[in-house]
Design a protein around this motif. Structure first.
Motif, short mmCIF file in Angstrom:
data_model
loop_
_atom_site.label_atom_id
_atom_site.label_comp_id
_atom_site.label_asym_id
_atom_site.label_seq_id
_atom_site.Cartn_x
_atom_site.Cartn_y
_atom_site.Cartn_z
N SER A 36 -16.13 56.04 101.13
CA SER A 36 -17.59 55.81 101.09
C SER A 36 -17.63 55.13 102.61
N SER A 37 -16.89 54.33 103.07
CA SER A 37 -17.03 54.00 104.35
C SER A 37 -15.85 54.54 105.24
N ILE A 38 -16.22 55.18 106.32
CA ILE A 38 -15.50 56.04 107.36
C ILE A 38 -16.05 56.13 108.54
N LYS A 39 -15.04 56.24 109.44
CA LYS A 39 -15.54 56.36 111.07
C LYS A 39 -16.10 57.88 111.14
N VAL A 40 -17.05 57.93 112.00
CA VAL A 40 -17.66 59.27 112.29
C VAL A 40 -16.84 60.09 112.84
N ARG A 41 -15.88 59.59 113.61
CA ARG A 41 -14.77 60.48 114.18
C ARG A 41 -14.06 61.16 113.14
N ASP A 42 -13.47 60.54 112.11
CA ASP A 42 -12.56 60.71 110.88
C ASP A 42 -13.43 61.75 110.07
#
Length: 224
Positions: A36-42
């Protein structure tokens, strides 16, 4: 029927949500299980590896906003909800160059803040560029002006109503124009010669200057 894809995570305690991926083009929508919470890069890496898409040309749009990997030199973190729709766009390859360096001309018109800039400058640039959508040329003017120049501009706007109140508006504008001309004349180095002979010692002209005397000498010498 939508395709279902699950991304495995080494940490089972991470809260996961299912998002819908809509790729621009003939591809059918798919579903992806991601944290649900993730870096845009990942997130871009997950989507690119899942659908075999080129990550360097991959663009993501969430809730009408284009997602960027980095903002103010910090990785952007995005919060996803269950059922969110992600629009996936693959940037097409650029056309074959026609032999002209058009890309270099476009890059010269784009303003980029130096990496050594202070944090408040980076935040101001982000606000003006991302929120207000100011053009790059205007951003160049704003960030290239010195503190002294900004003080002069502010003083000019403060004194302008005073000049208008005293019916000196036209004179105020004329004086401003003359000041701009005088302060931008520059200074000549020792030994430099002006292109205008009237500003040189003994009215000395530049070699090769074409004037009435030169034409008269050439005519008398049979050069014409």
């Amino acid at each position: 029927m939508d395709r279902h894809n699950i991304v495995e995570d080494s940490n089972p305690n991470v809260n996961k949500v299912e998002v819908v991926l809509k790729t621009i083009g003939p591809a059918r929508p798919s579903r992806l299980l991601v944290p649900s919470s993730i870096k845009v890069r990942d997130l871009r890496q997950l989507i690119a590896s899942n659908d075999n898409l080129p990550i360097e040309n991959l663009r993501l749009i969430l809730r009408g906003n284009a997602l960027c990997d980095v903002k103010n030199e910090n990785d952007v973190q995005v919060q996803l909800n269950d059922g969110d729709c992600l629009i996936v766009a693959v940037k097409p390859k650029p056309p074959v160059k026609d032999g002209f360096d058009n890309e270099d001309d476009d890059d010269d018109l784009k303003f980029r803040l130096p990496r050594s800039s202070s944090r408040w400058k980076k935040r101001l640039y982000s606000f003006l560029h991302d929120n207000l959508k100011l053009p790059d040329i205007l951003l160049m003017v704003i960030f290239n002006l010195t503190l002294k120049a900004w003080m002069i501009i502010i003083m000019w706007f403060i004194l302008a109503p005073v000049a208008h109140r005293w019916d000196l508006g036209p004179l105020y504008i004329l004086a401003t124009g003359f000041c701009l001309i005088l302060f931008n004349l520059g200074k000549r180095q020792a030994g430099d010669i002006s292109a205008y002979s009237i500003f040189n010692e003994d009215f000395r002209e530049l070699p090769g200057t074409l004037n009435a005397d030169r034409l008269d000498r050439d005519i008398r010498a049979g050069q014409f």
